[in-house]
Design an enzyme around this catalytic site. Structure first.
Site, mmCIF file in Angstrom:
data_model
loop_
_atom_site.group_PDB
_atom_site.id
_atom_site.type_symbol
_atom_site.label_atom_id
_atom_site.label_comp_id
_atom_site.label_asym_id
_atom_site.label_seq_id
_atom_site.Cartn_x
_atom_site.Cartn_y
_atom_site.Cartn_z
ATOM 1 N N ARG A 139 -1.465 -6.150 -8.792
ATOM 2 C CA ARG A 139 -0.300 -6.985 -8.495
ATOM 3 C C ARG A 139 -0.116 -8.023 -9.594
ATOM 4 N NH1 ARG A 139 -2.685 -7.676 -2.630
ATOM 5 N NH2 ARG A 139 -4.463 -7.296 -3.959
ATOM 6 N N HIS A 180 0.841 -1.204 0.000
ATOM 7 C CA HIS A 180 0.000 0.000 0.000
ATOM 8 C C HIS A 180 0.877 1.255 0.000
ATOM 9 C CE1 HIS A 180 -3.100 -2.732 2.119
ATOM 10 N NE2 HIS A 180 -3.625 -2.439 0.951
ATOM 11 N N LYS A 218 -16.910 -5.419 10.214
ATOM 12 C CA LYS A 218 -17.027 -6.592 11.090
ATOM 13 C C LYS A 218 -16.051 -7.705 10.710
ATOM 14 C CE LYS A 218 -21.606 -5.991 13.003
ATOM 15 N NZ LYS A 218 -22.477 -5.309 12.025
ATOM 16 N N SER A 268 -2.735 -7.898 2.539
ATOM 17 C CA SER A 268 -3.083 -7.790 3.964
ATOM 18 C C SER A 268 -3.544 -9.141 4.493
ATOM 19 C CB SER A 268 -4.189 -6.759 4.161
ATOM 20 O OG SER A 268 -3.775 -5.492 3.736
#
Ligand code: ADP
Length: 171
Positions: free
Chosen positions: A92, A19, A43, A130
């Site tokens: 990517r 990022h 959530k 991530s």
């Protein structure tokens, strides 16, 4: 238009060097960049929106043209609200392309004023996500090559790991 502004939306759960690489690249192209944490799926996220904003602010502290914000709902609407000329996204591998292409065309329909600009990270970050960072960190693996120190610290706190394992006794 000297004040051309771009928004870079994402979950950033947590922010990685991938990022950050994109933020550097986008900040070289656009005079103003808003990195925007999407709050839609909070959530399912490991970190709260406030935590993600705090980490992003810390890692972009020395970049005066970069602002951190958050939004709920459509990226295209957020881009309109911020009068953005572009939405920045990362590519990517080919596997990202199909999704990003679909999103770009959808956002073009929702907001014809804004174009999606896809940027490629430098080679070391091509396989960084991530999701993988969280998986490896949760299992106690080293992710120091993948995330800035403040994120590393937050991951260690979240998964209840000590500062360093090098001097700990294995019993
Ligand atoms: P989401 O996919 O939920 O929007 P992410 O935080 O995973 O949120 O990603 C935000 C954007 O950053 C996406 O366009 C994604 O492709 C891009 N991105 C994530 N990791 C990297 C990386 N290592 N290199 C380049 N782009 C990346």
């Amino acid at each position: 238009m000297p004040n051309r502004l771009a928004v870079y939306p994402g979950s950033f759960d947590p922010p990685t060097f991938g990022h950050l690489d994109l933020i550097y690249r986008a900040a070289r192209i656009f005079p103003r960049l808003v990195v925007a944490v999407a709050t839609n799926n909070e959530k399912q996220c490991l970190f709260t929106v406030a935590e993600r904003i705090e980490m992003l602010q810390a890692i972009t502290r020395d970049m005066p043209t970069v602002e951190i914000d958050s939004f709920t709902g459509l990226t295209a609407e957020f881009a309109r609200k911020r009068a953005a000329v572009a939405i920045v996204r990362g590519l990517r591998a080919i596997s990202d392309f199909e999704y990003e292409h679909g999103m770009a065309v959808t956002n073009q329909k929702l907001n014809p004023e804004v174009d999606t600009v896809c940027l490629m990270p430098s080679e070391p970050y091509l396989f960084l996500s991530s999701r993988v960072v969280k998986e490896v960190a949760r299992l106690g693996g080293d992710v120091s090559h993948a995330v800035p120190p403040i994120v590393l610290e937050r991951l260690r706190q979240r998964f209840g790991q000590g500062q360093s394992t090098s001097d700990s006794s294995s019993g």
